[in-house]
Design an enzyme around this catalytic site. Structure first.
Site, short mmCIF file in Angstrom:
data_model
loop_
_atom_site.label_atom_id
_atom_site.label_comp_id
_atom_site.label_asym_id
_atom_site.label_seq_id
_atom_site.Cartn_x
_atom_site.Cartn_y
_atom_site.Cartn_z
N ARG A 118 -22.61 14.60 -11.53
CA ARG A 118 -23.17 13.21 -11.93
C ARG A 118 -21.98 12.13 -11.96
NH1 ARG A 118 -26.37 15.89 -15.66
NH2 ARG A 118 -28.61 15.86 -14.89
N LYS A 140 -18.33 1.18 -2.38
CA LYS A 140 -19.36 1.59 -1.47
C LYS A 140 -19.46 2.96 -1.02
CE LYS A 140 -21.87 -2.76 -0.27
NZ LYS A 140 -22.28 -3.49 0.84
N GLU A 182 -13.24 -6.10 11.70
CA GLU A 182 -13.56 -6.36 10.47
C GLU A 182 -12.73 -7.24 9.66
OE1 GLU A 182 -16.19 -5.61 8.84
OE2 GLU A 182 -16.72 -3.15 8.93
N LYS A 224 -11.26 -8.89 0.34
CA LYS A 224 -12.20 -7.96 -0.03
C LYS A 224 -12.15 -7.82 -1.68
CE LYS A 224 -15.01 -4.07 0.63
NZ LYS A 224 -15.41 -2.99 1.39
N GLU A 234 -23.30 -6.25 -5.50
CA GLU A 234 -23.70 -6.98 -4.41
C GLU A 234 -24.85 -7.71 -4.87
OE1 GLU A 234 -23.13 -5.61 -0.21
OE2 GLU A 234 -25.29 -6.10 0.03
N ARG A 238 -20.88 -10.64 -2.90
CA ARG A 238 -20.55 -9.73 -2.09
C ARG A 238 -21.26 -9.45 -0.63
NH1 ARG A 238 -18.71 -3.68 -3.93
NH2 ARG A 238 -18.16 -2.97 -1.92
N ASN A 242 -21.25 -8.84 4.44
CA ASN A 242 -21.99 -8.35 5.71
C ASN A 242 -22.44 -9.09 6.85
OD1 ASN A 242 -22.81 -6.00 3.99
ND2 ASN A 242 -24.27 -7.06 2.50
N HIS A 245 -23.07 -7.82 10.09
CA HIS A 245 -23.74 -6.12 9.82
C HIS A 245 -24.99 -5.94 9.79
CE1 HIS A 245 -19.34 -5.73 8.48
NE2 HIS A 245 -19.76 -4.28 8.17
N HIS A 249 -25.24 -2.83 12.37
CA HIS A 249 -25.75 -1.77 12.19
C HIS A 249 -27.12 -1.38 13.22
CE1 HIS A 249 -24.55 -1.57 7.65
NE2 HIS A 249 -23.28 -1.41 8.31
N HIS A 261 -18.05 1.23 14.89
CA HIS A 261 -18.50 0.05 13.84
C HIS A 261 -17.90 -1.20 14.04
CE1 HIS A 261 -20.15 -0.99 9.96
NE2 HIS A 261 -18.76 -1.17 9.35
N1 LIG Z 1 -17.52 1.50 2.29
C1 LIG Z 1 -17.47 0.37 2.81
O1 LIG Z 1 -17.44 -0.69 2.12
C2 LIG Z 1 -17.37 0.33 4.18
C3 LIG Z 1 -16.99 -0.85 4.93
C4 LIG Z 1 -16.84 -0.94 6.18
C5 LIG Z 1 -17.10 0.33 7.07
N2 LIG Z 1 -17.48 1.31 6.69
C6 LIG Z 1 -18.20 2.82 7.19
O2 LIG Z 1 -16.72 3.08 7.85
C7 LIG Z 1 -16.94 3.82 9.16
C8 LIG Z 1 -16.05 3.18 10.16
O3 LIG Z 1 -15.13 3.78 9.72
P1 LIG Z 1 -13.71 3.82 10.93
O4 LIG Z 1 -13.80 2.70 11.78
O5 LIG Z 1 -12.56 4.23 9.91
O6 LIG Z 1 -14.20 5.05 11.81
P2 LIG Z 1 -14.02 6.70 11.87
O7 LIG Z 1 -14.01 7.22 10.32
O8 LIG Z 1 -15.02 7.27 12.47
O9 LIG Z 1 -12.58 6.89 12.20
C9 LIG Z 1 -12.43 6.62 13.52
C10 LIG Z 1 -11.74 7.52 14.34
O10 LIG Z 1 -10.42 7.64 14.23
C11 LIG Z 1 -10.14 9.09 13.70
N3 LIG Z 1 -8.87 9.00 12.95
C12 LIG Z 1 -8.72 8.55 11.75
N4 LIG Z 1 -7.62 8.32 11.33
C13 LIG Z 1 -6.94 8.48 12.41
C14 LIG Z 1 -5.51 8.32 12.63
N5 LIG Z 1 -4.44 7.99 11.57
N6 LIG Z 1 -4.97 8.84 13.72
C15 LIG Z 1 -5.66 9.21 14.82
N7 LIG Z 1 -7.20 9.37 14.62
C16 LIG Z 1 -7.77 8.95 13.56
C17 LIG Z 1 -11.35 9.53 13.30
O11 LIG Z 1 -11.26 10.86 13.19
C18 LIG Z 1 -12.36 9.01 13.95
O12 LIG Z 1 -12.47 9.74 15.09
C19 LIG Z 1 -18.81 3.42 9.43
O13 LIG Z 1 -19.37 4.47 8.99
C20 LIG Z 1 -18.91 2.36 8.38
O14 LIG Z 1 -20.22 2.27 8.06
C21 LIG Z 1 -17.83 1.37 5.21
#
Ligand SMILES: NC(=O)c1ccc[n+]([C@@H]2O[C@H](COP(=O)([O-])OP(=O)(O)OC[C@H]3O[C@@H](n4cnc5c(N)ncnc54)[C@H](O)[C@@H]3O)[C@@H](O)[C@H]2O)c1
Length: 364
Positions: A118, A140, A182, A224, A234, A238, A242, A245, A249, A261
């Site tokens: 939890r 999130k 982003e 942010k 949200e 907040r 999006n 988004h 999505h 993404h």
């Molecule tokens: N929680 C939130 O508020 C929020 C906000 C925006 C996006 N997201 C989520 O984030 C995700 C996208 O994140 P992302 O763009 O980081 O993608 P990701 O986590 O897939 O990373 C991108 C790629 O880079 C690789 N990688 C990571 N760090 C590296 C490094 N330093 N050197 C080499 N390779 C590296 C990863 O293994 C992957 O292949 C989506 O699922 C999205 O929904 C969440």
């Protein structure tokens, strides 16, 4: 070089430490005392940074959990893999999880922390530009359901966000640019002067100039933080985060994650600007301005013809932000003037998607 920001919420307060060449956990040492640590990462990031991060926790009982890479693994199996590792090593609520990776690892680790017994503590160590400027901040957490992105999740704030900007040196260029998608989002939401800053510093950003990157990360985290502090769960403002988004999505899932993404968000912002102009909320120049900046970072501005607008619209209907079948979209009155638009009709959305989609090739 180091910058520290703080985020203050009704029931949580935590630092965002942005360092140019190390993960600096020195301020956390007293809090970490006697805690077991589990570092969650993935198969790409582990060979690059896991050993260094495990060394940081020398003196603690420390374990690691290495997930498969990719959005298709942002699912219940990866979540269970983390929980199983916690169970095997008898972690309890007073121990700590650490995410080491991009947004996927951050979101999955955060949700494992939210759900184990939890709720246990976690620290974010984001290693992609996108996760450093967005995903690691704000609490999130979650993973995807076949019906849509991030359908399963919780708000659960980390104890700290520890950023080492040097990790960006190993990030593939396409992933770096997806992060910029982003960043441009913040300019669209409520930071019109940030649009000018991004344009002026475009070359330095692409060259990964250290000073400029540090400023970029700190600015985005600040933008942010301001929105999250006003509205943690949200219920209102907040939601502006999006921008792009709901379209994005849908594009990610319809294309089976052909688009990253940040790329899908880029397309979504162009569609939001097109829709806003069609509804006479803003001038057509806003779409052009966004396109100019997105293209400068090799981000897509037109959706591939393989993904018909009707299919994208259908997928948008299963988004979390659809309430009683009414679309809730973030639209633009100008650059930096995003707002929440309720009840936009299907026809207008469809026209906007079509206007931002390549025509299918003529059959012979
Ligand atoms: N929680 C939130 O508020 C929020 C906000 C925006 C996006 N997201 C989520 O984030 C995700 C996208 O994140 P992302 O763009 O980081 O993608 P990701 O986590 O897939 O990373 C991108 C790629 O880079 C690789 N990688 C990571 N760090 C590296 C490094 N330093 N050197 C080499 N390779 C590296 C990863 O293994 C992957 O292949 C989506 O699922 C999205 O929904 C969440």
């Amino acid at each position: 070089m180091q910058t520290q920001l703080n985020i203050t919420l009704p029931n949580a307060q935590y630092p965002i430490i942005i360092d140019s060449d190390q993960f600096d956990i020195s301020d956390l040492r007293p809090w970490l005392k006697d805690k077991k640590v589990m570092v969650v990462t993935n198969e790409i990031v582990a060979p690059l940074y896991l050993a260094d991060v495990l060394n940081l926790f020398e003196g603690h009982v420390v374990h690691s959990c290495v997930l498969k890479d990719g959005e298709q693994h942002k699912n219940s199996s990866s979540w269970l893999q983390i929980l199983d590792a916690l169970a095997v090593h008898r972690f309890n609520r007073s121990d700590v999880l650490v995410s080491l990776g991009g947004g996927i690892v951050c979101d999955m680790t955060g949700f494992a922390a939210a759900s184990w017994m939890r709720g246990m503590s976690f620290i974010q160590m984001p290693t992609t530009l996108l996760s450093q400027i967005d995903a690691s901040v704000g609490g999130k957490t979650g993973f995807n359901h076949p019906q849509g992105k991030n359908m399963i999740g919780a708000f659960h704030q980390p104890k700290a966000v520890i950023i080492n900007a040097k990790t960006l040196a190993t990030l593939p260029v396409r992933e770096f640019n997806a992060g910029i998608g982003e960043a441009i989002k913040y300019a669209g939401i409520n930071q019109p002067t940030f649009y000018a800053w991004l344009s002026e510093n475009m070359h330095a950003i692409k060259a990964q100039n250290q000073k400029v990157l540090m400023e970029l990360i700190a600015s985005c985290c600040q933008f942010k933080t301001q929105l999250v502090e006003q509205d943690e769960k949200e219920q209102g403002v907040r939601a502006l985060l999006n921008l792009g988004h709901t379209f994005g999505h849908a594009i990610e899932t319809v294309s089976d994650y052909h688009y990253l993404h940040g790329e899908a968000v880029a397309l979504g912002m162009v569609m939001a600007a097109e829709l806003s102009a069609n509804l006479r909320l803003c001038s057509a120049d806003i779409r052009k301005m966004l396109e100019n900046l997105l293209q400068a970072f090799d981000l897509p501005i037109m959706l591939d013809a393989d993904y018909p607008a009707e299919v994208v619209l259908q997928r948008m209907k299963s988004d979390k932000k659809v309430i009683n079948d009414h679309h809730r979209l973030i639209l633009l009155k100008g650059m930096g003037q995003a707002f929440i638009a309720e009840g936009v009709n299907d026809h207008d959305i469809l026209q906007a998607i079509k206007a931002c989609t390549y025509s299918p090739p003529e059959s012979a």
